[in-house]
Design a protein around this motif. Structure first.
Motif, PDB file in Angstrom:
ATOM      1  N   TYR A  83       0.844  -1.197   0.000  1.00  0.00           N
ATOM      2  CA  TYR A  83       0.000   0.000   0.000  1.00  0.00           C
ATOM      3  C   TYR A  83       0.879   1.247   0.000  1.00  0.00           C
ATOM      4  CZ  TYR A  83      -4.804   1.732   0.831  1.00  0.00           C
ATOM      5  OH  TYR A  83      -6.048   2.285   0.703  1.00  0.00           O
ATOM      6  N   LEU A  84       1.985   1.181   0.712  1.00  0.00           N
ATOM      7  CA  LEU A  84       2.893   2.324   0.768  1.00  0.00           C
ATOM      8  C   LEU A  84       3.459   2.635  -0.617  1.00  0.00           C
ATOM      9  CD1 LEU A  84       4.386   4.448   2.434  1.00  0.00           C
ATOM     10  CD2 LEU A  84       6.145   2.729   2.927  1.00  0.00           C
ATOM     11  N   ALA A  85       3.815   1.607  -1.374  1.00  0.00           N
ATOM     12  CA  ALA A  85       4.335   1.833  -2.726  1.00  0.00           C
ATOM     13  C   ALA A  85       3.275   2.470  -3.615  1.00  0.00           C
ATOM     14  CB  ALA A  85       4.809   0.513  -3.336  1.00  0.00           C
ATOM     15  N   LEU A  86       2.014   2.120  -3.412  1.00  0.00           N
ATOM     16  CA  LEU A  86       0.943   2.735  -4.189  1.00  0.00           C
ATOM     17  C   LEU A  86       0.795   4.209  -3.840  1.00  0.00           C
ATOM     18  CD1 LEU A  86      -1.343   2.278  -6.237  1.00  0.00           C
ATOM     19  CD2 LEU A  86      -2.842   1.746  -4.311  1.00  0.00           C
ATOM     20  N   LYS A  87       0.954   4.540  -2.559  1.00  0.00           N
ATOM     21  CA  LYS A  87       0.838   5.936  -2.129  1.00  0.00           C
ATOM     22  C   LYS A  87       1.920   6.815  -2.769  1.00  0.00           C
ATOM     23  CE  LYS A  87      -2.485   5.416   0.983  1.00  0.00           C
ATOM     24  NZ  LYS A  87      -3.822   6.011   0.783  1.00  0.00           N
ATOM     25  N   LEU A  88       3.005   6.218  -3.192  1.00  0.00           N
ATOM     26  CA  LEU A  88       4.077   7.006  -3.800  1.00  0.00           C
ATOM     27  C   LEU A  88       3.646   7.649  -5.113  1.00  0.00           C
ATOM     28  CD1 LEU A  88       7.185   4.730  -3.161  1.00  0.00           C
ATOM     29  CD2 LEU A  88       6.463   6.753  -1.884  1.00  0.00           C
ATOM     30  N   VAL A  89       2.603   7.100  -5.750  1.00  0.00           N
ATOM     31  CA  VAL A  89       2.156   7.668  -7.022  1.00  0.00           C
ATOM     32  C   VAL A  89       1.535   9.051  -6.817  1.00  0.00           C
ATOM     33  CG1 VAL A  89       0.660   7.359  -9.023  1.00  0.00           C
ATOM     34  CG2 VAL A  89       1.889   5.398  -8.063  1.00  0.00           C
ATOM     35  N   PRO A  90       0.467   9.203  -5.992  1.00  0.00           N
ATOM     36  CA  PRO A  90      -0.038  10.565  -5.774  1.00  0.00           C
ATOM     37  C   PRO A  90       0.989  11.468  -5.105  1.00  0.00           C
ATOM     38  CG  PRO A  90      -1.067   9.029  -4.246  1.00  0.00           C
ATOM     39  CD  PRO A  90      -0.334   8.209  -5.262  1.00  0.00           C
TER      40      PRO A  90
END
Length: 692
Positions: A83-90
C-alpha cells in the motif's frame, strides 16, 4: 538553472509532512475500496505479469484510474507490492504539481508569488493535504496534468516555438480530459484567458492546430468509449441532469453546496484549543479576498499588458465555472465515515490546488499596490497560512504507533470480481454485466492465493445480488446451485464469501432475525459447505484497516451468540482464520490483540481456534513461510492444532501447487508437529473440515 531556495524548502515541507502522516495516521488517508479495487489490483497484476483481464475492464469513470494503476505498477516493480508503494504515485505527482504551480506563479506573477504558492501547496487545508496521499486516480492525480496545460497555455505569448507549444497544449488538454472529465472546467477558463491575451482573431487562428493536438490527446478516451460500449459518455450524461435536464433543481443544489459544503470544505481539525470553524472561516475569507484582488487585476486594463492580465483569468473564472457545474450536475457530497471524512469534498480538490496559485498571485499584486492594498495582502497571507497551521493536527505527534502502513498489502483481490466478471458492457444502459463464464480466463494467471480472494469476492457479490431483496431468505438449495456454476476447486472460497456478506446483517438489528434464520438453515443442512459459510461470517467484508481491527475482532466474538451449537467449531475456525490473517501482517497493535484473544480462549475452544489461526496465517502469505516468532506465542498444547491448520491453509490457498512447499516447511520441524502439518496439507476427506 539554479533551483530557488524557496522551492527547495517548500518541497521539503511537502515531503516531511506527508511522510509523518503516513507514519502516524495512515488510516486517515486510506480508501481501499477506491484505491485497491481497480488501481492497486491493476498495479499488482501489471507488475507481476499475472493480469489477463482486458485493460478497459479496469475503467471506472475516468482514465486516471488506468494511468495511476500503470504508474503504480512501476512503483511496485521498484519497491515491491505494498500500500505504501501505491501511495508514492499521488505523492510523486503532488511534487510535480508543486513544481508546476511554482513555475506558473513565478512566470506570471513574480518570485514572491511563487514562494507563497509553493508553501501554500506544501501546507494546504486537510482536503488537499490528505488527497495528495490518496491513490484514487482522479481527484488529486489530475492536478499535475491540469497544471501542465495551464503552464503551456499561459506561456504561449512569450514562447519562441509558439506553434509547437500550441500543439503540445492541445495534446495535453485532450489527455487531461481523458484523465479526468472535470479538467474541462479549467480548459474553458484557459480558452477565455487565451482570448484576453492574444485577442479574438489570433485566438481563432489558433483553433485548428490546438484542435488537432486535442484530438490526439483524446484518442485514449475514444478507445475507452469504444471498448466499453459507451461507458464514458453514459457516466457524463448521468452526472449532468439525466432525464430532467441539467437546470432542473439548479438553485437548490447550488444553495445546498454554498450553505453546507463550502463552510466545511477544508475538513480542518481542532488545533491549539481552537475549533475547526476558525480555520474554515479564515481560509474562506482569505480566498474571497484573493479572488476579489485577482478580479480587479484582471479588469484594470491600465496596469498590465493583455498577457499579464490574462494570467489572472483562469484562476478567477474556475470557481465560477465550478459553481455552475455543481448547480447543473448530480455530483453528490454525501458524508464519508471516519476516519476518511475528507472524501466528502473530493470534487473540491482541484479548487484547493488552483487556489494556491490564486493566493500567491493576489498577495503579490496587492502588496505592490501599497496603502490599503498592502493591508489586504497582509490579512490574506495571515488568514491563509494561519488556517493552514490547523493541518498540522492531522498528524499524530505522540507517535503512539508508527509503521502500520508497512503491513498493508498493495492489492485486495476480493474486489477483483468487479474487473474479472465484467469485461463486457450493457450498451443501452452503459452498465457492466455479470458473466460468470468469463471468470476462469480472466483469473487464469493470478497466483492461487489471489484467485482464492477473487472467489471469496464472487461469493460475497452473489449473496448480495440474491439477498438484497428482503423478501429473499437465505436458502441452502440456492447456495448449492450457485456453487455449481463455478469451478468446484473454489467452492470453499465461494461459501466463505457468502458468509462474509451475511456478516453485514449483524450491523442492523432488523436484519439479525434474518441472520438467525440463515444460521438455523445451515445447521439443519447436510451441505458440506455450510460450515465454510459460518467461517466466512468472521471475516471482514472490507479491507481490514488497523484502526478497525479491534472492533472487527469483537464483532466476530459477538457473532458466536447467534451460532447454533452444531456450527460452533466452524465459528471458532472462522475466528482463528481472521486472527491468523491479521497476524501475518505483523502490525504490533494487531499482534498484541490477536495473541491476547487467542490466549484467553477456554480449553474446549482452543483446538478449533488455533487450527483456524494456523490456516489464516498460511493463506494470508504470498509465499508460505513460518513466522520467526511462531514458537514464542504458540503454546506447546496448541501447536498440534496450529500446525494442522497451517497445512490446511497452504493446501487451500495454493491448491494443486501446495506440495511444492512441503519440504521447505518441514525442514527442522519436530516429528510430531510435522505429522500434524502433513495431515492438514493432505486434508483427507475434503471438503469435510479437518477435525479438531
Amino acid at each position: 538553472m539554479r533551483v530557488p531556495v524557496s522551492l527547495i524548502l517548500a518541497a521539503a515541507v511537502y515531503v516531511v509532512l506527508r511522510c509523518l502522516l503516513l507514519a502516524t495516521r495512515p488510516d486517515t488517508v486510506a480508501m481501499p475500496v477506491y484505491e485497491l479495487a481497480t488501481i492497486g489490483n491493476l498495479a499488482a497484476v501489471t507488475a507481476s505479469g499475472e493480469g489477463t483481464a482486458p485493460l478497459a475492464s479496469y475503467y471506472d469513470n475516468c482514465g486516471g484510474h488506468l494511468v495511476t494503476g500503470l504508474l503504480g505498477a512501476a512503483s511496485y516493480r521498484v519497491f515491491g507490492e505494498s500500500y505504501l508503494a501505491l501511495k508514492l504515485v499521488p505523492f510523486a505527482l503532488g511534487l510535480v504539481a508543486l513544481v508546476l504551480a511554482w513555475r506558473i506563479a513565478d512566470r506570471c506573477f513574480g518570485r514572491g508569488a511563487a514562494a507563497v504558492t509553493a508553501f501554500a501547496f506544501a501546507l494546504p487545508p486537510p482536503t488537499l493535504f490528505k488527497y495528495s496521499l490518496l491513490a484514487k486516480g482522479n481527484h488529486f492525480e489530475n492536478v499535475a496534468f491540469q497544471l501542465g496545460v495551464v503552464w503551456l497555455v499561459l506561456g504561449l505569448s512569450a514562447s519562441r516555438a509558439r506553434r509547437t507549444r500550441l500543439f503540445a497544449a492541445g495534446v495535453a488538454a485532450g489527455f487531461a480530459i481523458f484523465f479526468y472529465f472535470g479538467s474541462a472546467l479549467m480548459l474553458v477558463a484557459l480558452c477565455a484567458a487565451h482570448v484576453v491575451a492574444v485577442g479574438v482573431r489570433r485566438a481563432v487562428r489558433d483553433v485548428p492546430l490546438a484542435a488537432l493536438g486535442c484530438a490526439l490527446g483524446l484518442a485514449p478516451l475514444a478507445w475507452i468509449e469504444r471498448a466499453t460500449a459507451g461507458r464514458a459518455s453514459a457516466f457524463a450524461e448521468a452526472k449532468f441532469g439525466g432525464e430532467a435536464g441539467m437546470f432542473d433543481g439548479f438553485g437548490a443544489r447550488l444553495a445546498a453546496f454554498l450553505g453546507d459544503v463550502v463552510p466545511n470544505a477544508g475538513a480542518f481539525e481542532s488545533f491549539a484549543g481552537l475549533p475547526p470553524s476558525v480555520a474554515e472561516r479564515a481560509y474562506l475569507a482569505a480566498f474571497v479576498v484573493a479572488w476579489c484582488c485577482a478580479l480587479v487585476a484582471l479588469l484594470r486594463r491600465s496596469e498590465h499588458e493583455p498577457a499579464a492580465r490574462a494570467a489572472f483569468a483562469p484562476f478567477v473564472l474556475y470557481p465560477l465555472l465550478f459553481l455552475a457545474a455543481v448547480g447543473a450536475s448530480t455530483f453528490d457530497f454525501d458524508v464519508y465515515a471516519k476516519p476518511v471524512e475528507v472524501g466528502r469534498y473530493r470534487y473540491l480538490v482541484p479548487h484547493f490546488a488552483f487556489a494556491t496559485i490564486l493566493f500567491g498571485a493576489a498577495l503579490a499584486w496587492a502588496w505592490r499596490r501599497r496603502g490599503a492594498w498592502r493591508v489586504a495582502a497582509g490579512a490574506l497571507g495571515s488568514a491563509c497560512f494561519g488556517a493552514s497551521l490547523f493541518t498540522l493536527s492531522t498528524i499524530d505527534w505522540s507517535f503512539a504507533e508508527t509503521g502500520v502502513i508497512r503491513g498493508y498489502a498493495g492489492s485486495w483481490f476480493r474486489y477483483y470480481p468487479n474487473v474479472a466478471l465484467q469485461p463486457t458492457f450493457d450498451a443501452p444502459r452503459g452498465e457492466r454485466t455479470w458473466d460468470p463464464a468469463v471468470l476462469p480466463a480472466n483469473v487464469a494467471r493470478l497466483s492461487p492465493p489471489h484467485r482464492r480472494d477473487v472467489y471469496e469476492g464472487v461469493g460475497q457479490r452473489e449473496a448480495q445480488i440474491r439477498l438484497v431483496d428482503p423478501a429473499n431468505e437465505f436458502d441452502v438449495a440456492w447456495l448449492d446451485a450457485m456453487l455449481a456454476r463455478y469451478d468446484s476447486a473454489h467452492s470453499l472460497d465461494l461459501a466463505r464469501g457468502v458468509g462474509i456478506h451475511l456478516r453485514r446483517w449483524q450491523l442492523k438489528s432488523a436484519q439479525v432475525p434474518r441472520l438467525q434464520r440463515a444460521l438455523a438453515a445451515l445447521a439443519a443442512s447436510d451441505s458440506p459447505w455450510a460450515e465454510y459459510v459460518v467461517e466466512g461470517l468472521c471475516l471482514e467484508f472490507g479491507f481490514p484497516l488497523a484502526s478497525q481491527s479491534f472492533a472487527e475482532i469483537n464483532r466476530s466474538i459477538l457473532l458466536g451468540e447467534l451460532v447454533p451449537p452444531r456450527l460452533r467449531a466452524a465459528w471458532l475456525r472462522g475466528r482463528g482464520l481472521q486472527l491468523g490473517r491479521l497476524l501475518r501482517r505483523g502490525i504490533p497493535s494487531e499482534v498484541a490483540v490477536v495473541v491476547e484473544r487467542a490466549e484467553i480462549a477456554v480449553p474446549e475452544d482452543r483446538p478449533s481456534l488455533w487450527f483456524g489461526l494456523g490456516e489464516g496465517l498460511a493463506d494470508a502469505a504470498l509465499q508460505p513461510t513460518w513466522p520467526s516468532s511462531v514458537f514464542v506465542w504458540v503454546a506447546p498444547g496448541d501447536r498440534p492444532a496450529f500446525f494442522a491448520g497451517f497445512g490446511a491453509g497452504v493446501r487451500q490457498a495454493w491448491k494443486e501447487r501446495a506440495p511444492e512447499f512441503r519440504d521447505a516447511l518441514l525442514f527442522g520441524l519436530a516429528d510430531d508437529y510435522a505429522r500434524e502439518f502433513e495431515r492438514g496439507l493432505a486434508w483427507s476427506g475434503y471438503p469435510a473440515p479437518v477435525s479438531y
